[in-house]
Write an enzyme that holds these catalytic residues in place. Structure first.
Site, PDB file in Angstrom:
ATOM      1  N   GLY A  17       0.775  -1.155   0.049  1.00 51.76           N
ATOM      2  CA  GLY A  17      -0.087   0.356  -0.366  1.00 51.76           C
ATOM      3  C   GLY A  17       1.018   1.266   0.300  1.00 51.76           C
TER       4      GLY A  17
ATOM      5  N   GLY B  20      -0.390   5.064  -0.458  1.00 46.97           N
ATOM      6  CA  GLY B  20      -1.558   5.666  -0.102  1.00 46.97           C
ATOM      7  C   GLY B  20      -0.629   7.079   1.083  1.00 46.97           C
TER       8      GLY B  20
ATOM      9  N   ASP C 218       2.061  -1.727  -4.425  1.00 43.03           N
ATOM     10  CA  ASP C 218       0.639  -1.077  -4.851  1.00 43.03           C
ATOM     11  C   ASP C 218       0.239  -1.761  -5.641  1.00 43.03           C
ATOM     12  OD1 ASP C 218      -1.332   0.312  -4.194  1.00 43.03           O
ATOM     13  OD2 ASP C 218      -0.308   1.729  -3.066  1.00 43.03           O
ATOM     14  N   ILE C 219      -1.278  -2.108  -5.406  1.00 42.55           N
ATOM     15  CA  ILE C 219      -2.215  -2.482  -6.712  1.00 42.55           C
ATOM     16  C   ILE C 219      -1.870  -1.937  -8.434  1.00 42.55           C
ATOM     17  CG2 ILE C 219      -4.445  -1.771  -6.485  1.00 42.55           C
ATOM     18  CD1 ILE C 219      -5.485  -4.080  -6.245  1.00 42.55           C
TER      19      ILE C 219
ATOM     20  N   ASP D  19      -1.466  -7.161  -4.902  1.00 43.32           N
ATOM     21  CA  ASP D  19      -2.663  -6.832  -4.482  1.00 43.32           C
ATOM     22  C   ASP D  19      -2.792  -7.480  -2.536  1.00 43.32           C
ATOM     23  OD1 ASP D  19      -5.636  -7.667  -3.642  1.00 43.32           O
ATOM     24  OD2 ASP D  19      -5.603  -8.308  -5.001  1.00 43.32           O
TER      25      ASP D  19
ATOM     26  N   TYR E  10     -14.959   0.339   9.091  1.00 48.27           N
ATOM     27  CA  TYR E  10     -13.271   0.518   8.889  1.00 48.27           C
ATOM     28  C   TYR E  10     -12.477   0.667  10.483  1.00 48.27           C
ATOM     29  CZ  TYR E  10      -8.951   3.176   8.750  1.00 48.27           C
ATOM     30  OH  TYR E  10      -8.194   3.213   9.544  1.00 48.27           O
TER      31      TYR E  10
END
Length: 316
Positions: free
Chosen positions: A9, A12, A35-36, A53, A143
């Site tokens: 990630g 982000g 990251d994806i 992923d 979340y």
């Protein structure tokens, strides 16, 4: 032998700056960003990068073996506002990615895990002022639920299997380098951009909604400090409370207006107001300050000065 780090990630809001900071410390080739997708070409081209992923266990495991990874920072997640729109996707990503890295650590593939929690673990029954480390946690968002459950699993894997997992309950994070990713505290980043672009801002929270916040530089410092402290010093294996400053939209507006006198603001609370109302207004992080000597550096006006200075270069 140098530590080999994988950041999942990395594109982000926090991951972008964490990657840069860790590469300065450990060397570019010792920090693998992933990251994806490759939407941030500057980060992708700044050092080793893998498309991963976070829900794919084998992809993470193969990357760890190919690069001899010993530490993972799992930064991938669907945040609070986005998670309410896509609840099952939020549960799937936020929980399964955590199990993947915890199980890799349990199995000996890696030695250390960083996983961020959030003030979203708290809820309307939590004491709002000076929220203690150990308190009622009844989150009202998907979340927040994933973060609460994740904290329990982190502590379980540490006690049951000896996994060296470390975590922080981040407050709202404010940065000029990356746009936020769908959180309830996003207004505190958007407001600086709009002040410089349009001279006005319509806030999606009410003017007196006080929330715990932190400048990105302090968040990165806290993360790295926690990960470098001796394991024996740590008394919390769920997630540490972390605090720097608390303010309202009205107060951040005044801070900006002191430097941009023509700036104006209006308020139009939306569904995020209910989320914000369920969170604390201030946090007691005395255990973090005691265990690993945490200290924040930026107050509201210092943060405003840094944000406007950096963003003016973009909008001039």
């Amino acid at each position: 032998m140098a530590s080999k780090i994988l950041i999942i990630g990395a594109c982000g809001q926090i991951g972008t700056e964490l990657t840069t900071a860790l590469r300065k410390i450990h060397g570019v080739n010792n920090v693998i960003a992933s990251d994806i997708n490759t939407r941030k070409l500057d980060l992708v081209n700044s050092g080793p990068f893998e498309i991963i992923d976070a829900k794919n266990f084998n992809a993470i495991k193969d990357c760890c073996k190919n690069h001899n990874i010993d530490t993972i920072y799992l930064m991938a997640a669907l945040l609070s506002a986005t998670g309410e729109k896509y609840p099952m996707e939020a549960w799937d990503l936020n929980m399964n990615s955590l199990f993947h890295v915890l199980n890799l650590a349990k199995g000996g593939t890696i030695k250390k895990v960083y996983w961020p929690s959030s003030i979203a673990v708290f809820g309307p029954t939590t004491p709002r002022e000076n929220t203690p480390q150990h308190t009622i946690c009844e989150p009202t968002t998907v979340y927040g639920i994933t973060k609460q459950v994740g904290e329990r699993w982190c502590e379980y894997y540490n006690k049951k299997y000896g996994v060296d997992v470390r975590s922080i309950r981040y407050p709202g994070i404010i940065s000029h380098k990356a746009m936020p990713g769908g959180g309830t505290t996003d207004y505190a980043v958007e407001i600086y951009h709009e002040a410089l672009k349009n001279g006005k801002y319509e806030c999606f929270l009410s003017e007196n909604t006080s929330l715990p916040m932190m400048f990105m530089d302090d968040a990165i410092k806290a993360t790295i400090d926690l990960m470098t402290v001796d394991s024996k010093a740590l008394t919390i294996r769920s997630a540490y409370n972390l605090s720097a400053i608390s303010f309202t939209p009205k107060e951040i507006f005044k801070s900006i207006k002191s430097q941009l006198p023509e700036f104006t603001i209006t308020y139009k609370p939306d569904f995020r107001q209910a989320i914000a109302d369920s969170w604390p207004s201030s946090i007691d992080d005395s255990i973090a300050r005691k265990d690993w000597n945490w200290k924040h550096r930026f107050d509201l006006d210092a943060m405003t000065a840094e944000m406007l200075k950096a963003l003016k270069k973009r909008y001039d």
